[in-house]
Design a protein around this motif. Structure first.
Motif, PDB file in Angstrom:
ATOM      1  N   ARG A 364      18.633  73.136  79.757  1.00  0.00           N
ATOM      2  CA  ARG A 364      18.143  72.879  81.105  1.00  0.00           C
ATOM      3  C   ARG A 364      19.290  72.487  82.035  1.00  0.00           C
ATOM      4  NH1 ARG A 364      12.714  69.160  80.030  1.00  0.00           N
ATOM      5  NH2 ARG A 364      11.695  70.578  78.536  1.00  0.00           N
ATOM      6  N   GLN A 365      19.017  72.618  83.339  1.00  0.00           N
ATOM      7  CA  GLN A 365      20.015  72.226  84.328  1.00  0.00           C
ATOM      8  C   GLN A 365      20.212  70.711  84.315  1.00  0.00           C
ATOM      9  OE1 GLN A 365      19.491  74.043  88.283  1.00  0.00           O
ATOM     10  NE2 GLN A 365      18.021  75.413  87.330  1.00  0.00           N
ATOM     11  N   MET A 366      21.478  70.324  84.475  1.00  0.00           N
ATOM     12  CA  MET A 366      21.818  68.913  84.544  1.00  0.00           C
ATOM     13  C   MET A 366      21.335  68.317  85.865  1.00  0.00           C
ATOM     14  SD  MET A 366      23.215  66.289  83.203  1.00  0.00           S
ATOM     15  CE  MET A 366      23.942  64.724  83.687  1.00  0.00           C
ATOM     16  N   SER A 367      20.943  67.055  85.816  1.00  0.00           N
ATOM     17  CA  SER A 367      20.559  66.332  87.030  1.00  0.00           C
ATOM     18  C   SER A 367      21.473  65.122  87.184  1.00  0.00           C
ATOM     19  CB  SER A 367      19.101  65.867  86.955  1.00  0.00           C
ATOM     20  OG  SER A 367      18.804  64.998  88.032  1.00  0.00           O
ATOM     21  N   PHE A 368      21.935  64.890  88.395  1.00  0.00           N
ATOM     22  CA  PHE A 368      22.780  63.729  88.663  1.00  0.00           C
ATOM     23  C   PHE A 368      22.045  62.694  89.500  1.00  0.00           C
ATOM     24  CE2 PHE A 368      25.604  67.325  87.888  1.00  0.00           C
ATOM     25  CZ  PHE A 368      26.450  66.800  86.919  1.00  0.00           C
ATOM     26  N   ARG A 369      20.720  62.786  89.492  1.00  0.00           N
ATOM     27  CA  ARG A 369      19.899  61.826  90.230  1.00  0.00           C
ATOM     28  C   ARG A 369      19.017  61.040  89.275  1.00  0.00           C
ATOM     29  NH1 ARG A 369      17.773  65.564  95.329  1.00  0.00           N
ATOM     30  NH2 ARG A 369      19.833  66.092  96.162  1.00  0.00           N
ATOM     31  N   ALA A 370      19.604  60.576  88.211  1.00  0.00           N
ATOM     32  CA  ALA A 370      18.840  59.855  87.202  1.00  0.00           C
ATOM     33  C   ALA A 370      19.226  58.374  87.208  1.00  0.00           C
ATOM     34  CB  ALA A 370      19.101  60.452  85.821  1.00  0.00           C
ATOM     35  N   GLU A 371      18.439  57.569  86.490  1.00  0.00           N
ATOM     36  CA  GLU A 371      18.768  56.151  86.359  1.00  0.00           C
ATOM     37  C   GLU A 371      20.090  55.993  85.613  1.00  0.00           C
ATOM     38  OE1 GLU A 371      15.640  53.917  84.605  1.00  0.00           O
ATOM     39  OE2 GLU A 371      14.110  54.633  85.988  1.00  0.00           O
ATOM     40  N   LYS A 372      20.826  54.934  85.939  1.00  0.00           N
ATOM     41  CA  LYS A 372      22.170  54.764  85.401  1.00  0.00           C
ATOM     42  C   LYS A 372      22.226  53.892  84.150  1.00  0.00           C
ATOM     43  CE  LYS A 372      25.823  54.383  87.607  1.00  0.00           C
ATOM     44  NZ  LYS A 372      26.943  53.815  88.385  1.00  0.00           N
ATOM     45  N   ASP A 373      21.099  53.413  83.688  1.00  0.00           N
ATOM     46  CA  ASP A 373      21.103  52.469  82.573  1.00  0.00           C
ATOM     47  C   ASP A 373      21.803  53.039  81.340  1.00  0.00           C
ATOM     48  OD1 ASP A 373      20.376  49.997  81.307  1.00  0.00           O
ATOM     49  OD2 ASP A 373      18.855  51.108  80.202  1.00  0.00           O
ATOM     50  N   LEU A 374      21.427  54.246  80.935  1.00  0.00           N
ATOM     51  CA  LEU A 374      22.031  54.858  79.751  1.00  0.00           C
ATOM     52  C   LEU A 374      23.476  55.271  80.037  1.00  0.00           C
ATOM     53  CD1 LEU A 374      21.659  55.681  76.852  1.00  0.00           C
ATOM     54  CD2 LEU A 374      20.565  57.801  77.605  1.00  0.00           C
ATOM     55  N   ILE A 375      23.753  55.703  81.257  1.00  0.00           N
ATOM     56  CA  ILE A 375      25.124  56.053  81.647  1.00  0.00           C
ATOM     57  C   ILE A 375      26.026  54.828  81.522  1.00  0.00           C
ATOM     58  CG2 ILE A 375      26.607  56.748  83.580  1.00  0.00           C
ATOM     59  CD1 ILE A 375      24.309  58.484  84.576  1.00  0.00           C
ATOM     60  N   ASP A 376      25.535  53.677  82.000  1.00  0.00           N
ATOM     61  CA  ASP A 376      26.314  52.439  81.914  1.00  0.00           C
ATOM     62  C   ASP A 376      26.563  52.051  80.467  1.00  0.00           C
ATOM     63  OD1 ASP A 376      26.403  52.274  84.660  1.00  0.00           O
ATOM     64  OD2 ASP A 376      24.723  50.880  84.823  1.00  0.00           O
ATOM     65  N   PHE A 377      25.576  52.272  79.617  1.00  0.00           N
ATOM     66  CA  PHE A 377      25.742  51.933  78.199  1.00  0.00           C
ATOM     67  C   PHE A 377      26.805  52.822  77.553  1.00  0.00           C
ATOM     68  CE2 PHE A 377      24.817  52.398  73.700  1.00  0.00           C
ATOM     69  CZ  PHE A 377      24.742  51.068  73.296  1.00  0.00           C
ATOM     70  N   ILE A 378      26.735  54.124  77.828  1.00  0.00           N
ATOM     71  CA  ILE A 378      27.734  55.044  77.275  1.00  0.00           C
ATOM     72  C   ILE A 378      29.122  54.672  77.774  1.00  0.00           C
ATOM     73  CG2 ILE A 378      28.531  57.447  77.314  1.00  0.00           C
ATOM     74  CD1 ILE A 378      25.612  58.309  77.294  1.00  0.00           C
ATOM     75  N   THR A 379      29.212  54.282  79.037  1.00  0.00           N
ATOM     76  CA  THR A 379      30.499  53.857  79.600  1.00  0.00           C
ATOM     77  C   THR A 379      31.051  52.663  78.847  1.00  0.00           C
ATOM     78  OG1 THR A 379      29.837  54.643  81.801  1.00  0.00           O
ATOM     79  CG2 THR A 379      31.648  53.052  81.692  1.00  0.00           C
ATOM     80  N   LYS A 380      30.202  51.691  78.561  1.00  0.00           N
ATOM     81  CA  LYS A 380      30.642  50.479  77.865  1.00  0.00           C
ATOM     82  C   LYS A 380      31.067  50.784  76.441  1.00  0.00           C
ATOM     83  CE  LYS A 380      31.284  46.071  77.201  1.00  0.00           C
ATOM     84  NZ  LYS A 380      32.445  45.385  77.831  1.00  0.00           N
ATOM     85  N   ILE A 381      30.258  51.530  75.723  1.00  0.00           N
ATOM     86  CA  ILE A 381      30.579  51.804  74.328  1.00  0.00           C
ATOM     87  C   ILE A 381      31.775  52.751  74.215  1.00  0.00           C
ATOM     88  CG2 ILE A 381      29.063  53.796  73.888  1.00  0.00           C
ATOM     89  CD1 ILE A 381      28.225  52.332  71.304  1.00  0.00           C
ATOM     90  N   GLY A 382      31.914  53.634  75.205  1.00  0.00           N
ATOM     91  CA  GLY A 382      33.090  54.502  75.234  1.00  0.00           C
ATOM     92  C   GLY A 382      34.357  53.706  75.467  1.00  0.00           C
ATOM     93  N   GLU A 383      34.268  52.712  76.336  1.00  0.00           N
ATOM     94  CA  GLU A 383      35.413  51.842  76.602  1.00  0.00           C
ATOM     95  C   GLU A 383      35.833  51.100  75.340  1.00  0.00           C
ATOM     96  OE1 GLU A 383      36.496  47.984  79.487  1.00  0.00           O
ATOM     97  OE2 GLU A 383      34.468  48.813  79.422  1.00  0.00           O
ATOM     98  N   LEU A 384      34.863  50.587  74.593  1.00  0.00           N
ATOM     99  CA  LEU A 384      35.179  49.863  73.359  1.00  0.00           C
ATOM    100  C   LEU A 384      35.814  50.784  72.324  1.00  0.00           C
ATOM    101  CD1 LEU A 384      32.025  47.572  72.960  1.00  0.00           C
ATOM    102  CD2 LEU A 384      34.296  46.962  73.812  1.00  0.00           C
ATOM    103  N   ASN A 386      37.597  53.383  72.885  1.00  0.00           N
ATOM    104  CA  ASN A 386      38.954  53.694  73.320  1.00  0.00           C
ATOM    105  C   ASN A 386      39.901  52.510  73.146  1.00  0.00           C
ATOM    106  OD1 ASN A 386      38.233  56.316  74.074  1.00  0.00           O
ATOM    107  ND2 ASN A 386      37.715  55.713  76.159  1.00  0.00           N
ATOM    108  N   GLN A 387      39.353  51.299  73.158  1.00  0.00           N
ATOM    109  CA  GLN A 387      40.183  50.102  73.063  1.00  0.00           C
ATOM    110  C   GLN A 387      40.475  49.675  71.630  1.00  0.00           C
ATOM    111  OE1 GLN A 387      38.075  47.125  75.313  1.00  0.00           O
ATOM    112  NE2 GLN A 387      38.931  47.787  77.278  1.00  0.00           N
ATOM    113  N   LEU A 388      39.543  49.892  70.714  1.00  0.00           N
ATOM    114  CA  LEU A 388      39.666  49.355  69.355  1.00  0.00           C
ATOM    115  C   LEU A 388      40.035  50.442  68.355  1.00  0.00           C
ATOM    116  CD1 LEU A 388      36.480  47.069  69.366  1.00  0.00           C
ATOM    117  CD2 LEU A 388      38.856  46.374  69.758  1.00  0.00           C
ATOM    118  N   PRO A 389      41.255  50.450  67.858  1.00  0.00           N
ATOM    119  CA  PRO A 389      41.672  51.456  66.875  1.00  0.00           C
ATOM    120  C   PRO A 389      40.830  51.447  65.604  1.00  0.00           C
ATOM    121  CG  PRO A 389      43.577  50.302  67.759  1.00  0.00           C
ATOM    122  CD  PRO A 389      42.365  49.563  68.243  1.00  0.00           C
TER     123      PRO A 389
END
Length: 510
Positions: A364-384, A386-389
């Motif tokens: 399906r086509q991607m939508s960029f008008r969705a809630e950010k809750d899951l996006i924020d979670f992925i951002t946080k876990i992605g940051e960790l 990248n930080q922790l070898p």
């Protein structure tokens, strides 16, 4: 005065953040990457001038996504912590070949996606953000109406037309026509040389960082040996990721010896979906598959782990069928995916829990008008990650596992991460002993800020249902003197500031 207070507030905030026991990574390895997988036509429409034969209401034709659309969203992808992108085949395709697998010309981009100049810009912009770019290189077949098919001088470029009856028969898989597409004969030196030359050309022309190889087990291992040697001679650290057809081949080690660096881990994916689409499911099958991978694939740390892709139904559909909330299920599932050995590959739309059934509904086509809750979670876990070898390079030891509650640790050069996942319907309290973790320390939670101090030689981890935490094992912290001092100074200066304001006001009144 205002500047002084702002500086001290900054000190206060910095002092309140616990220091991680992080170890610096050596040279960046492929196992450190996290990949965002994109179907170009379905992601983002950035150039409407090339929207011919486009129908956004028909999932079986072009919908308008293009290279410029990806360029426009590179910051969006990068900000979520992804360090690489993977694209479906971008070569010139037959009519309605939005997916890229009906190749007509290996030396041209699909006109619906944009020019090669725009694709070069895409790679360059990704590299500016220190992101790597992989594209699919389909070496198994071509479009049904490819000019080679009717060329009398190229009849030996293809295997004899025949359907695949037995998907466990390696010879049938290599010689059969999948989905009715003309199957290339890679044993023919002319075919082999053409494909290898084209693959090298794209690296030289665009500076891509790797190929993902669809239907890798439908092409002879001997071909991949020559292919790998040639393309890796063009660019150092060039990466080859095999995507098996139907199921993973039993002789993966042979492909590794031929130069394939990674495989889409189908067996682990199936177990992951079973374990996390619902609560109270044992994670042991996934752990067993990971152990099995170590024995069958020497570079198992490079294995590509995923929940879904362009060939499968969306994992969100599994969640919905089990009458679960997609956001919570995905958070729990991704915590595991991001913290086990291997490279996490995230299919576009995961960050908005995009749903979808069989092909083409899963595209399906991607939508960029969705809630950010899951996006924020992925951002946080992605940051960790990248930080922790230890999360990308450490060994894995399960400390506790029962019916959906799992705790495991990963260690690397003195850094110990402890991952606790409660995939059950109830809150859980688990006590770990000294034999499992060093006594006299504390577990500092980095996802939710939970801290677990040792009591003697024990650590008691308490997690609510559908919750996870990533801890770092560190020395116990006593009173944070800089933190307390910063608070006191801020309070004193704030009072002094107020006193001066009041005093000045009185003078003005007089």
């Amino acid at each position: 005065m205002k500047r002084i207070i702002l500086i001290l507030i900054s000190v206060f905030l910095m002092s309140s953040v616990p220091a991680n026991a992080a170890v610096k990574k050596d040279k960046r390895l492929w196992q450190d990457e996290s990949i965002y997988s994109i179907m170009v036509d379905r992601f983002n429409d950035g150039d409407t001038s090339i929207n011919f034969d486009v129908n956004t209401k028909d999932p079986n034709v072009y919908n308008g996504g293009d290279f410029q659309g990806i360029i426009d969203k590179l910051d969006y992808i990068h900000d979520m912590g992804f360090t690489a992108i993977r694209l479906n085949p971008i070569f010139d395709n037959a009519d309605k070949g939005y997916h890229g697998f009906w190749v007509k010309d290996f030396y041209k981009t699909d006109e619906h996606f944009g020019s090669i100049k725009t694709f070069q810009k895409l790679v360059n912009e990704a590299h500016k953000r220190k992101m790597k770019v992989l594209i699919d290189f389909p070496a198994n077949n071509v479009a049904a109406n490819h000019m080679w098919v009717t060329d009398p001088n190229k009849q030996d470029w293809f295997h004899k037309k025949q359907d695949i009856q037995d998907w466990n028969n390696a010879q049938e898989i290599e010689n059969g026509w999948a989905d009715g597409l003309p199957d290339l004969n890679q044993d023919n030196p002319e075919v082999k040389n053409y494909l290898i030359k084209a693959a090298k050309w794209w690296i030289q022309k665009t500076d891509i960082d790797g190929y993902s190889l669809p239907e890798v087990n439908m092409v002879p291992v001997s071909f991949w040996h020559d292919f790998s040697t040639s393309v890796k001679g063009v660019k150092q650290n060039f990466f080859l990721m095999g995507i098996p057809a139907v199921k993973s081949p039993s002789n993966e080690l042979e492909y590794e010896k031929a130069g394939i660096d990674s495989f889409y881990n189908g067996p682990v994916s199936a177990d992951l979906r079973d374990a996390f689409a619902n609560t109270d499911q044992s994670i042991q099958p996934v752990v067993s598959e990971l152990d099995k991978g170590k024995k069958t694939f020497d570079t198992s740390a490079n294995m590509a782990n995923y929940f879904d892709n362009e060939y499968t139904t969306r994992f969100t559909q599994d969640i919905v069928k089990n009458r679960q909330f997609p956001g919570s299920r995905w958070k729990t599932a991704l915590t595991y995916l991001y913290t086990i050995p291997g490279i996490p590959v995230i299919y576009y739309g995961t960050e908005i829990a995009l749903n979808g059934g069989d092909i083409p509904d899963n595209r399906r086509q991607m939508s960029f008008r969705a809630e950010k809750d899951l996006i924020d979670f992925i951002t946080k876990i992605g940051e960790l990650r990248n930080q922790l070898p230890s999360l990308t390079r450490g060994n894995l030891e399960v400390l506790y596992e029962k019916n959906g509650m799992v705790i495991y640790k990963r260690e690397y050069k003195g850094e110990t991460s402890v991952i606790a996942i409660n995939n059950t319907k109830k809150s859980q309290s688990i006590t770990l002993k000294e034999k499992q973790l060093d006594a006299g320390k504390e577990l500092r939670g980095l996802l939710n800020g939970d801290t677990v101090k040792s009591e003697g030689d024990r650590y008691t981890i308490i997690l609510d249902r559908d919750n996870s935490e990533i801890y770092v094992l560190a020395d116990k912290t006593g009173m944070n003197i800089p933190f307390v001092s910063a608070i006191m100074i801020v309070i004193i200066l704030a009072c002094l500031f107020l006193f001066l304001i009041i005093r000045r006001s009185k003078r003005n009144m007089n």
